[in-house]
Write an enzyme that holds these catalytic residues in place. Structure first.
Site, PDB file in Angstrom:
ATOM      1  N   ARG A 129       4.774 -35.998  34.040  1.00  0.00           N
ATOM      2  CA  ARG A 129       4.593 -36.279  32.613  1.00  0.00           C
ATOM      3  C   ARG A 129       5.646 -37.265  32.130  1.00  0.00           C
ATOM      4  NH1 ARG A 129       7.453 -34.652  28.390  1.00  0.00           N
ATOM      5  NH2 ARG A 129       8.638 -33.221  29.698  1.00  0.00           N
ATOM      6  N   ARG A 153      21.901 -32.408  38.125  1.00  0.00           N
ATOM      7  CA  ARG A 153      21.294 -33.670  37.719  1.00  0.00           C
ATOM      8  C   ARG A 153      22.312 -34.583  37.041  1.00  0.00           C
ATOM      9  NH1 ARG A 153      15.206 -31.996  35.526  1.00  0.00           N
ATOM     10  NH2 ARG A 153      15.045 -30.094  36.735  1.00  0.00           N
TER      11      ARG A 153
END
Length: 310
Positions: A129, A153
């Site tokens: 997405r 991350r």
């Protein structure tokens, strides 16, 4: 005094979210104690493969739902965006607390905005997405897979593995992350269905627990999320398909839903907007409009149908 067993993944965010719910419930009643039970899901075990390649939605909930069904735990707190459109018989989402910020956030080295990234800059995300919408806005950027918890991350961004990464604002806020980033506007990055909301899942037969959970249900959040999940269900939504939706209440009292489905490379992006008063009907209507625009072709190209949950 009943001890309620709460199933939770072991990630920092999952434990924080479970803790927030327990704290809220404890303030509503002193008739219960709570114990967290750690559960490792398939999505936690497999970190080197994108979610879309190992089963899509449900990767972070199936083992927890098994524990609910066999009575090992009494309820679980999920990120709503991880929840499949269909739940197993005997389970239900009994409570949806007040929604956090639903936006996606772009974090970049040098604190650059999306429009300021250099051509060819590497953006880390394993979300189809997010990738599709980034590529629609900036087809000159490079998308590379990135999974792991928020700290992992951010560390890879800071180490230079990526020029930018995308995180959910809700997770950052709940973890107390203060890193400066750009809240991506909805016209650039529509969120995942239910993003920012929590889903508290329990056995349908547990009336006592359901009554307690209802004390922290936020009706406005629950109504808007119902519209989004109706949209998801009609489009057979999973992590294998770039689907996005966000519903909010307008000043005139009507519900307003924006929806999107895209090809993974972002070359084909279909959008719709619907408003009305019945959440499930709005979601279905928005999905049908996308199917009329050709969403079925995107689904068929990905080997999916549009009439049942993946």
């Amino acid at each position: 005094m009943r001890t309620i067993r709460v199933g939770s993944r072991k990630s920092k965010l999952a434990l924080v979210q479970s803790g927030l719910v327990i704290e809220s419930l404890s303030s509503k009643s002193d008739q219960f104690t709570f114990a967290i039970q750690h559960i490792v899901t398939k999505g936690d075990r497999i970190l080197d493969v994108t979610l879309s390649k190992i089963g899509g939605k449900g990767l972070f909930v199936k083992e927890i739902e098994r524990a609910l069904l066999d009575g090992t735990i009494d309820f679980a707190v999920h990120s709503m965006k991880d929840m499949p459109a269909e739940l197993p018989d005997g389970l239900e989402i009994s409570s949806i607390p007040l929604r956090e910020n639903p936006h996606d956030v772009l974090l970049s080295r040098g604190h650059k905005k999306l429009e300021e990234l250099e051509p060819g800059a590497v953006v880390g995300t394993s979300s189809l997405r997010r990738a599709a919408q980034i590529l629609q806005a900036r087809p000159d950027l490079t998308i590379r897979p990135l999974r792991g918890n928020v700290d992992t991350r951010m560390a890879r961004l800071n180490s230079g593995d990526f020029d930018a990464i995308i995180l959910a604002a809700a997770g950052m806020n709940r973890l107390g992350v203060t890193e400066k980033g750009e809240d991506l506007p909805f016209h650039t990055m529509l969120p995942a269905v239910g993003q920012g909301a929590l889903a508290i899942e329990c056995r349908s037969e547990d009336a006592e627990l359901k009554a307690l959970l209802n004390t922290i249900n936020h009706e406005e959040t629950a109504v808007t999320v119902r519209a989004e999940r109706s949209f998801l269900k009609r489009l057979n939504g999973s992590c294998q398909v770039p689907i996005a939706a966000y519903c909010e209440r307008q000043n005139d009292g009507k519900l307003s839903l924006s929806g999107l489905i895209a090809s993974p490379d972002g070359t084909k992006v279909l959008k719709t907007h619907c408003s009305g008063e019945k959440p499930e009907l709005i979601g279905i209507t928005a999905a049908e409009e996308l199917l009329d625009q050709g969403a079925g072709e995107i689904l068929s190209e990905l080997g999916l149908e549009s009439d049942s949950d993946a």
